[in-house]
Design a protein around this motif. Structure first.
Motif, short mmCIF file in Angstrom:
data_model
loop_
_atom_site.label_atom_id
_atom_site.label_comp_id
_atom_site.label_asym_id
_atom_site.label_seq_id
_atom_site.Cartn_x
_atom_site.Cartn_y
_atom_site.Cartn_z
N GLU A 220 0.82 -1.21 0.00
CA GLU A 220 0.00 0.00 0.00
C GLU A 220 0.86 1.26 0.00
O GLU A 220 1.82 1.36 0.76
CB GLU A 220 -0.93 0.01 1.21
CG GLU A 220 -1.90 1.18 1.21
CD GLU A 220 -2.86 1.15 2.39
OE1 GLU A 220 -3.63 2.13 2.54
OE2 GLU A 220 -2.83 0.17 3.15
N VAL A 221 0.50 2.19 -0.84
CA VAL A 221 1.12 3.52 -0.88
C VAL A 221 0.11 4.50 -0.29
O VAL A 221 -0.97 4.70 -0.86
CB VAL A 221 1.49 3.91 -2.32
CG1 VAL A 221 2.02 5.34 -2.36
CG2 VAL A 221 2.54 2.95 -2.88
N SER A 222 0.43 5.07 0.85
CA SER A 222 -0.55 5.90 1.56
C SER A 222 -0.84 7.20 0.83
O SER A 222 -1.98 7.64 0.74
CB SER A 222 -0.07 6.20 2.98
OG SER A 222 1.18 6.88 2.95
N SER A 223 0.19 7.84 0.29
CA SER A 223 -0.01 9.14 -0.38
C SER A 223 0.95 9.28 -1.54
O SER A 223 2.15 9.02 -1.41
CB SER A 223 0.23 10.29 0.61
OG SER A 223 -0.70 10.27 1.65
N TRP A 224 0.39 9.65 -2.68
CA TRP A 224 1.24 10.02 -3.81
C TRP A 224 0.75 11.33 -4.37
O TRP A 224 -0.42 11.68 -4.24
CB TRP A 224 1.30 8.92 -4.86
CG TRP A 224 0.20 8.90 -5.90
CD1 TRP A 224 -0.11 9.85 -6.80
CD2 TRP A 224 -0.71 7.82 -6.15
NE1 TRP A 224 -1.15 9.45 -7.60
CE2 TRP A 224 -1.54 8.22 -7.23
CE3 TRP A 224 -0.89 6.56 -5.59
CZ2 TRP A 224 -2.54 7.41 -7.73
CZ3 TRP A 224 -1.89 5.76 -6.11
CH2 TRP A 224 -2.69 6.17 -7.16
#
Length: 336
Positions: A220-224
Motif C-alpha cells: 500500500e502507498v498511503s499518499s502520492w
C-alpha cells in the motif's frame, strides 16, 4: 538493486510550462520535481540510478549531475522514440537485465521515502516482484490491479480499463526481481507491435509475465502526488511546503510580509509585497508591489503590481499590472 526512472516524455498535459523544459524539471517547493524524487531515494542507497531521458534531456542531465552526482552512481539512457512506459524500461535492457530493479516514475512524488517501499517489498517474501497500489475514486483513469480471491498475489493487471474489476490503482512504483523475463516479454511485445493506446505499456508487460507464471504481490502507498497537471502541481506544491512548515526566505526582502510556508530561491528580491502562504519562488526573480499566494513562480521572472492566487508562472516571464481608476454608481457589482 538498480533504479530506473523514466523521464523522457514531453509532459504535454503541463503545457505551456513544458514547451521549454521536460516535466521532471518543472519547479515546485524549492526545486525541480526530479530533485524531490532523488531526495527520497538517498536512504535507499541503490546500486545505480538509470535515468531515461529524451525531451530537453540536457536540462535534466545538467541539474542531476550538479546536485546528485556525489550521492548516486547515475547512468543516462536516451529514449530516442517515446513509445510508452514499457518502451522506456526496455531501452535500459543492456544495463538492467539480470539485476533486481525498482521502477519509479519521473512525475510522481511520494510522501514516504523509497526505502519504506523497499521494506514492504521485502516483507512480501517469495515473489517475482511487488507493485505499489492505492484505492482510487476513478479507476478508469489508472492502471488497475485485481487480486486473486484467496491470495495476496495479483490475478490481473489492466491499463485504464473500461470496466474496472477493482479500485486498486497502480501508484507508480514497481519492484521486479525476474528482470530476465521482464525484458524477454518487452522484446516480444516490440517484435509483435503489441501496443495499447498507441504505446508499449509496462502494465501489459507485467500482465504477460503473470500469464507466463510470475507471481506479483502488492504493497500500500498511503499518499502520492501526481505532478502531471497544473491543478495537481499546485496541490503537490502546497503539500510539500506544509511538510516543511518553514521554508527558506532570502535576505533581500524590503517592506514586505512573508506568510509561511513558502520556499524562496537565491537572489530573489521582494519589495513592498505580501508573499504566501503556499508559495514557491525560484532564483533571480523580482516581485514588487504585489500579493502572491498558493503559487509557483519560476526563475528570472519580474512581477509588479499584481494580485495572484493559485497561479503557475514560468521562467523569464514579465508581468506588469496597471492600477485601475473607477467611477462606479450605486448598486453596482464588478469582478476583476
Amino acid at each position: 538493486m538498480k533504479v530506473i526512472i523514466p523521464a523522457a516524455g514531453a509532459g504535454k498535459r503541463l503545457f505551456p510550462h513544458t514547451h521549454t523544459k521536460p516535466k521532471p524539471m518543472v519547479y515546485i517547493a524549492g526545486k525541480p520535481i526530479i530533485g524531490h524524487i532523488l531526495d527520497r531515494m538517498i536512504e535507499l542507497e541503490p546500486e545505480e540510478i538509470i535515468l531515461v531521458v529524451g525531451y530537453h534531456k540536457e536540462q535534466i542531465i545538467s541539474y542531476v549531475d550538479r546536485h546528485y552526482k556525489d550521492k548516486f552512481k547515475i547512468r543516462y539512457i536516451d529514449q530516442e522514440e517515446r513509445l510508452g512506459l514499457g518502451h522506456s524500461v526496455y531501452v535500459t535492457k543492456e544495463h538492467a537485465m539480470g539485476s533486481e530493479i525498482m521502477i519509479a516514475l519521473g512525475d510522481m512524488i511520494f510522501k514516504s521515502g523509497y526505502l519504506d517501499f523497499y521494506k514492504f517489498h521485502v516483507e512480501n517474501g517469495k515473489c517475482s516482484g511487488s507493485i505499489g497500489v492505492r484505492e482510487v475514486e476513478e479507476p478508469r483513469k489508472y492502471g488497475i490491479v485485481e487480486l486473486e480471491p484467496s491470495s495476496p498475489c495479483i490475478q490481473r493487471l489492466e491499463e485504464k480499463p473500461e470496466n474496472p474489476g477493482s479500485n486498486l490503482g497502480i501508484a507508480g512504483v514497481y519492484f521486479v526481481k525476474d528482470t530476465t523475463l521482464l525484458f524477454e516479454v518487452l522484446d516480444w511485445m516490440l517484435q509483435n507491435s503489441i501496443q495499447n493506446r498507441g504505446e508499449y505499456q509496462l502494465t501489459d508487460a507485467l500482465q504477460e509475465m503473470i500469464r507466463r507464471g510470475s507471481k506479483f504481490k502488492t504493497f500500500e502507498v498511503s499518499s502520492w502526488y501526481d505532478c502531471g497537471h497544473a491543478r495537481s502541481l499546485l496541490e503537490t506544491n502546497r503539500v510539500l511546503l506544509e511538510e516543511k512548515l518553514t521554508g527558506n526566505v532570502p535576505a533581500d526582502v524590503c517592506d514586505s510580509v512573508i506568510i509561511q510556508p513558502v520556499e524562496i530561491g537565491e537572489n530573489v528580491k521582494i519589495i513592498n509585497s505580501v508573499i504566501g502562504p503556499y508559495t514557491s519562488i525560484a532564483e533571480d526573480t523580482v516581485i514588487e508591489n504585489s500579493i502572491i499566494s498558493n503559487g509557483v513562480i519560476g526563475s528570472r521572472t519580474h512581477i509588479s503590481n499584481l494580485n495572484l492566487e493559485s497561479s503557475i508562472i514560468g521562467d523569464d516571464a514579465n508581468l506588469i499590472g496597471k492600477h485601475n481608476s473607477l467611477n462606479i454608481g450605486d448598486y453596482s457589482s464588478i469582478e476583476f
